[in-house]
Design a protein around this motif. Structure first.
Motif, short mmCIF file in Angstrom:
data_model
loop_
_atom_site.label_atom_id
_atom_site.label_comp_id
_atom_site.label_asym_id
_atom_site.label_seq_id
_atom_site.Cartn_x
_atom_site.Cartn_y
_atom_site.Cartn_z
N GLU A 1 0.83 -1.20 0.00
CA GLU A 1 0.00 0.00 0.00
C GLU A 1 0.87 1.26 0.00
OE1 GLU A 1 -2.95 0.12 3.03
OE2 GLU A 1 -3.82 2.01 2.32
N GLY A 2 2.01 1.17 0.71
CA GLY A 2 2.89 2.34 0.78
C GLY A 2 3.43 2.74 -0.58
N VAL A 3 4.01 1.78 -1.29
CA VAL A 3 4.59 2.13 -2.58
C VAL A 3 3.50 2.47 -3.60
CG1 VAL A 3 4.74 -0.25 -3.47
CG2 VAL A 3 6.38 1.49 -4.26
N ALA A 4 2.35 1.80 -3.50
CA ALA A 4 1.24 2.11 -4.41
C ALA A 4 0.74 3.53 -4.18
CB ALA A 4 0.10 1.11 -4.21
N THR A 5 0.73 3.96 -2.93
CA THR A 5 0.27 5.32 -2.62
C THR A 5 1.22 6.36 -3.22
OG1 THR A 5 -0.77 4.56 -0.58
CG2 THR A 5 -0.27 6.91 -0.75
N PHE A 6 2.52 6.12 -3.07
CA PHE A 6 3.48 7.07 -3.65
C PHE A 6 3.36 7.09 -5.18
CE2 PHE A 6 5.81 6.46 0.44
CZ PHE A 6 5.84 7.80 0.82
N PHE A 7 3.15 5.90 -5.78
CA PHE A 7 3.00 5.84 -7.23
C PHE A 7 1.74 6.61 -7.66
CE2 PHE A 7 1.12 3.89 -10.99
CZ PHE A 7 2.17 3.97 -11.89
N ARG A 8 0.62 6.34 -6.98
CA ARG A 8 -0.64 7.02 -7.32
C ARG A 8 -0.50 8.54 -7.22
NH1 ARG A 8 -4.95 6.96 -2.74
NH2 ARG A 8 -3.27 8.28 -1.96
N ASP A 9 0.07 8.99 -6.12
CA ASP A 9 0.19 10.44 -5.92
C ASP A 9 1.06 11.09 -6.99
OD1 ASP A 9 -1.37 10.02 -3.73
OD2 ASP A 9 0.23 10.29 -2.25
N ALA A 10 2.11 10.40 -7.39
CA ALA A 10 2.99 10.94 -8.43
C ALA A 10 2.29 10.94 -9.79
CB ALA A 10 4.30 10.15 -8.50
N MET A 11 1.47 9.93 -10.04
CA MET A 11 0.71 9.91 -11.30
C MET A 11 -0.29 11.06 -11.34
SD MET A 11 1.79 7.45 -13.27
CE MET A 11 0.48 7.15 -14.45
N LEU A 12 -0.98 11.28 -10.21
CA LEU A 12 -1.93 12.39 -10.14
C LEU A 12 -1.21 13.73 -10.35
CD1 LEU A 12 -4.12 11.23 -7.12
CD2 LEU A 12 -4.89 11.49 -9.49
N ALA A 13 -0.07 13.87 -9.71
CA ALA A 13 0.69 15.12 -9.85
C ALA A 13 1.14 15.34 -11.28
CB ALA A 13 1.89 15.10 -8.90
#
Length: 396
Positions: free
Chosen positions: A166-178
């Motif tokens: 969940e941690g790495v997926a969250t960082f990936f998601r946030d960077a994609m959104l950004a």
């Protein structure tokens, strides 16, 4: 009539034990065993100075079964053995975080070859270190590649609900959104065999990219079932995909899958050439991901012990002494490159790799294509660099 036994304390004082702690059974045993093997080989090859100083050196592997409860229980047994002076582990951040609470209370140095969750080191414990990078940088590196090279406009993110996944997926998601991408879903699951309930909405959403934050044993089943149902999206994941069992389970479904890793293939490290030869000779298999990092972690531990005993005139150091010496590691040459720890135990600079699965044959896992790599400073190092950068002066 027999001989009187020597006092136990006197005997124990001449024994140094180095532990490894990783999953040696269950679905993630492939990578856990690679870590154990790397540590075992390093202890075997680097123990001679300690033997010359009069010590017996033992390697003691522990099986955490990729389970936090088992990890913590083992951790208590580990710290209860006074001969264990340092530990290399774990594979899973979700196991390392609670287990390291036990190590830290006992001043036992831990060097992780594989734990990428930011909480592993962000607690600032003096005993906890790692030779690999962090998920905040790994997730961002993956998103950058997805946006700029794969040209992904839409993404669906699945994770395994663990601290790591969940941690790495969250960082990936946030960077994609950004970066301007549309995230069509962000879903956690502990399912391991039937992903119909997750795949059906993904099939309807038809994202450009599907990202799975987790480990290969679960992700491979998901990817195979998704492809079998006709999902044509590009597949992507973090370093938890980095094991030949991914193709053993999913076969052709994961050929072309892109994954990021905080560990490069052993073959890309010039100093690891002899390690690969020795590893294959000893274990009869090729080193999987994190075997070289396990060896490098043990290199740091063995160097700290050797230095301390030399400085102590041959006397046994305390656990706290070992932890302090490990944290002081600076510009130390390992088989994966030169390592310096920052004040939190992160490598001051880490490399993140982007690779693609080349062949469905598990025996060819080591031939996966290294697409690119990027180095990034740890947060503490980046902050230090900012402080050292002079502010621009105004010019008229």
């Amino acid at each position: 009539m027999g001989f009187a036994a020597a006092p136990a304390a006197a005997q124990d004082a001449k024994v140094i034990k180095i532990a490894s702690h990783s999953p040696l059974s269950g679905g993630q045993a492939l990578l856990g065993t690679a870590i154990r093997n790397g540590v075992e080989l390093a202890v075997e090859q680097l123990k001679q100075p300690l033997i010359d100083a009069g010590f017996t050196v033992e390697f003691v592997p522990f099986d955490d079964q990729a389970t936090p409860d088992v990890g913590v229980s083992n951790a208590q047994n580990i710290v209860n053995d006074p001969a264990i002076l340092a530990l290399v582990g774990h594979l899973n951040s979700g196991v390392a975080i609670p287990s390291s609470e036990v190590y830290n209370r006992a001043d036992l140095a831990m060097v992780s070859p594989a734990n990428t969750n930011v909480k592993v080191t962000d607690r600032g414990y003096p005993t906890v270190n790692r030779v690999c990078g962090r998920d905040d940088a790994q997730g961002a590196a993956g998103a950058q590649y997805a946006l700029e090279t794969l040209n992904a406009k839409t993404v669906y993110v699945v994770h395994d609900k663990t601290a790591y996944g969940e941690g790495v997926a969250t960082f990936f998601r946030d960077a994609m959104l950004a970066g301007g991408a549309e995230v069509l879903g962000f879903e956690g699951t502990t399912e391991t065999s039937n992903f119909d309930a997750i795949i059906t909405p993904i099939e309807s959403a038809n994202p450009d990219l599907i990202y799975f934050g987790g480990i290969y044993n679960q992700a491979a089943v998901f990817f195979k079932q998704a492809r079998d149902k006709g999902v044509e999206s590009q597949f992507m994941g973090p370093d938890g995909m980095d094991g030949s069992d991914l193709t053993k389970i999913a076969g052709e479904a994961v050929v072309g899958l892109v994954y990021t890793s905080a560990a490069g293939p052993a073959s890309i490290y010039p100093a690891a050439a002899q390690f690969i030869v020795d590893y294959e000779a000893k274990f009869g298999i090729k080193p999987e991901a994190y075997a070289a990092e396990g060896y490098a972690s043990a290199q740091i531990v063995m160097a700290a012990l050797t230095q301390l005993i030399s400085e102590n005139g041959g006397a046994l150091p305390t656990r706290a002494d070992v932890a302090k010496a490990v944290r002081a590691t600076a510009d130390f040459e390992t088989i994966i490159g030169k390592i310096s720890f920052d004040a939190n135990g992160d490598p001051k600079v880490a490399t993140y790799y982007i690779l693609s699965v080349k062949d469905a044959d598990p025996a060819k896992w080591g031939e996966n294509e290294l697409i690119s790599s990027v180095t990034a400073p740890s947060p503490l190092t980046a902050a230090e660099m900012m402080e050292m950068t002079p502010e621009p002066t105004k010019s008229n």
